[in-house]
Design a protein around this motif. Structure first.
Motif, PDB file in Angstrom:
ATOM      1  N   GLN A  20      -5.650  18.349 -16.174  1.00 52.57           N
ATOM      2  CA  GLN A  20      -6.801  17.425 -16.752  1.00 52.57           C
ATOM      3  C   GLN A  20      -6.760  16.268 -16.146  1.00 52.57           C
ATOM      4  O   GLN A  20      -7.882  15.717 -15.584  1.00 52.57           O
ATOM      5  CB  GLN A  20      -7.109  17.666 -18.069  1.00 52.57           C
TER       6      GLN A  20
ATOM      7  N   GLY B 162     -12.191  14.252 -19.443  1.00 52.59           N
ATOM      8  CA  GLY B 162     -11.529  14.972 -20.440  1.00 52.59           C
ATOM      9  C   GLY B 162     -12.341  15.305 -21.680  1.00 52.59           C
ATOM     10  O   GLY B 162     -12.699  16.097 -22.372  1.00 52.59           O
TER      11      GLY B 162
ATOM     12  N   SER C 175     -12.740  22.132 -17.599  1.00 57.59           N
ATOM     13  CA  SER C 175     -11.449  22.512 -18.104  1.00 57.59           C
ATOM     14  C   SER C 175     -11.166  22.014 -19.610  1.00 57.59           C
ATOM     15  O   SER C 175     -11.156  21.042 -19.889  1.00 57.59           O
ATOM     16  CB  SER C 175     -10.185  21.792 -17.119  1.00 57.59           C
TER      17      SER C 175
END
Length: 365
Positions: free
Chosen positions: A20, A47, A90
């Motif tokens: 990430q 993130g 993600s």
């Protein structure tokens, strides 16, 4: 406008922090090649945006002020729909999602070619890392109790790690070629390991590695047995799991569990020898499911089989660490906390300075 969305759903403890961060560091150069790692605001990192979006999708609210994730999934889905090319989302907490939550994600992303990506790792490495992570996050259970509950399927980590369960849920309705299992390579030098995992992820996402030249130095490093036991005892003393006091929770997790104490040399947490037969059975079940399902594999499913330690490598029980070893870690933790307290401004002194400054302004008028 064609759009392909890759949902990287975990699993936890499979290099997700590294992957990430590398995507985030190279977001600008990747976007030049129509590969997007989106955020919901210029002041929010991708993130954090993906974490909040995952929380919102799962109906959870932790890791921040109450309500901090509300509406984040919808905001992320709207941003995705404005992109063409490849979009990557993600976060590892997505792995144990329930069927209804997965169905909502698929509805909200309708119109795109959706792929699911799952990074998988053998339980010989995965379970020790998971127990340590739970301790970092405030749990206080012993290693034995954690492993016992995992074997019975009664932990969050079991729901996140069990390959047939996770991909059976997330892959429902998707062609098998759009479900990707990326195996985490065997332990090696940290830079070589990270680079190989990154290249496997690039192959899955259709990214040329040269599009993302900046490497990441972030990783969720492991604690040794003495350091883990110190954090566990601190959790018990401060009742972290129940109270979740943000004023000190971040200090324990970020400064000690992921900072100061990972620098110490201590015996690693390993899977107990008597647990390997069970772990191997799980690996064979995973491999049989993967091979029978026809999903895409990047790497080698043989890497999901746990590797037993050498015969001359004795197992050290993390639940039975000598007090002297814990004392050294505890003193290092105390020293780090003392230095941090000394660096922080004194609120009363700050108030005194502000009052004096205001008084001086009044006298100068």
């Amino acid at each position: 406008m064609s759009r392909r969305v890759y949902l990287h759903i975990g699993a936890p403890k499979t290099g997700t922090t590294y992957l990430q961060d590398r995507l985030s560091l190279n977001a600008r150069t990747l976007a030049e090649h129509q590969v997007h790692f989106p955020t919901t605001s210029p002041i929010v990192s991708p993130g954090l945006a993906h974490f909040r979006g995952a929380l919102d999708l799962l109906g959870q609210d932790w890791g921040g002020a109450p309500g901090h994730a509300e509406g984040s999934w919808d905001a992320l889905a709207r941003r995705i729909k404005k992109r063409s090319g490849t979009v990557v989302i993600s976060h590892e907490i997505l792995a144990p999602a329930a069927p209804g939550q997965v169905a909502r994600a698929m509805r909200d992303l309708a119109g795109a070619e959706i792929h699911v990506v799952y990074t998988a790792r053998d339980l010989g490495r995965q379970l020790p890392a998971a127990w340590q992570e739970s301790i970092k996050q405030g749990r206080r259970w012993s290693y034995k109790r954690f492993l016992d509950r995992y074997e019975k399927g009664r932990t969050w980590f079991y729901r996140a790690f069990d390959v047939p369960r996770v991909l059976g849920t997330w892959g429902a309705g998707l062609p098998p070629e759009r479900v990707h299992v990326v195996t985490v390579p065997p332990s090696a030098a940290r830079d070589q390991h990270g680079d190989l995992l990154w290249r496997r992820m690039c192959a899955t996402l259709g990214i040329d590695p040269s599009w993302a030249p900046l490497d990441s130095d972030r990783s969720n490093r492991s604690l040794g047995i003495a350091e883990t036991q110190v954090i566990r005892q601190l959790n018990r003393r401060m009742d972290r799991a129940a109270r979740r006091e943000s004023t000190y929770d971040g200090l324990i997790r970020d400064m000690l569990a992921q900072g100061e104490l990972v620098k110490r040399e201590s015996a690693a947490v390993r899977l107990p020898p008597e647990r390997y037969d069970w772990a191997e059975e799980q690996a064979e079940r995973w491999i049989e499911w993967i091979e029978g399902s026809g999903v895409d594999v990047v790497g080698d499913v043989a890497e999901l089989r746990p590797v037993r330690p050498a015969a001359d490598e004795p197992f050290k029980d993390p639940d039975k660490v000598r007090a002297k070893r814990q004392l050294g870690s505890a003193l290092d933790a105390l020293a780090a906390m003392t230095r941090e307290a000394a660096r922080r401004p004194d609120p009363e002194r700050q108030l005194t300075h502000r009052v004096r400054a205001q008084a001086q302004k009044l006298r100068d008028r």
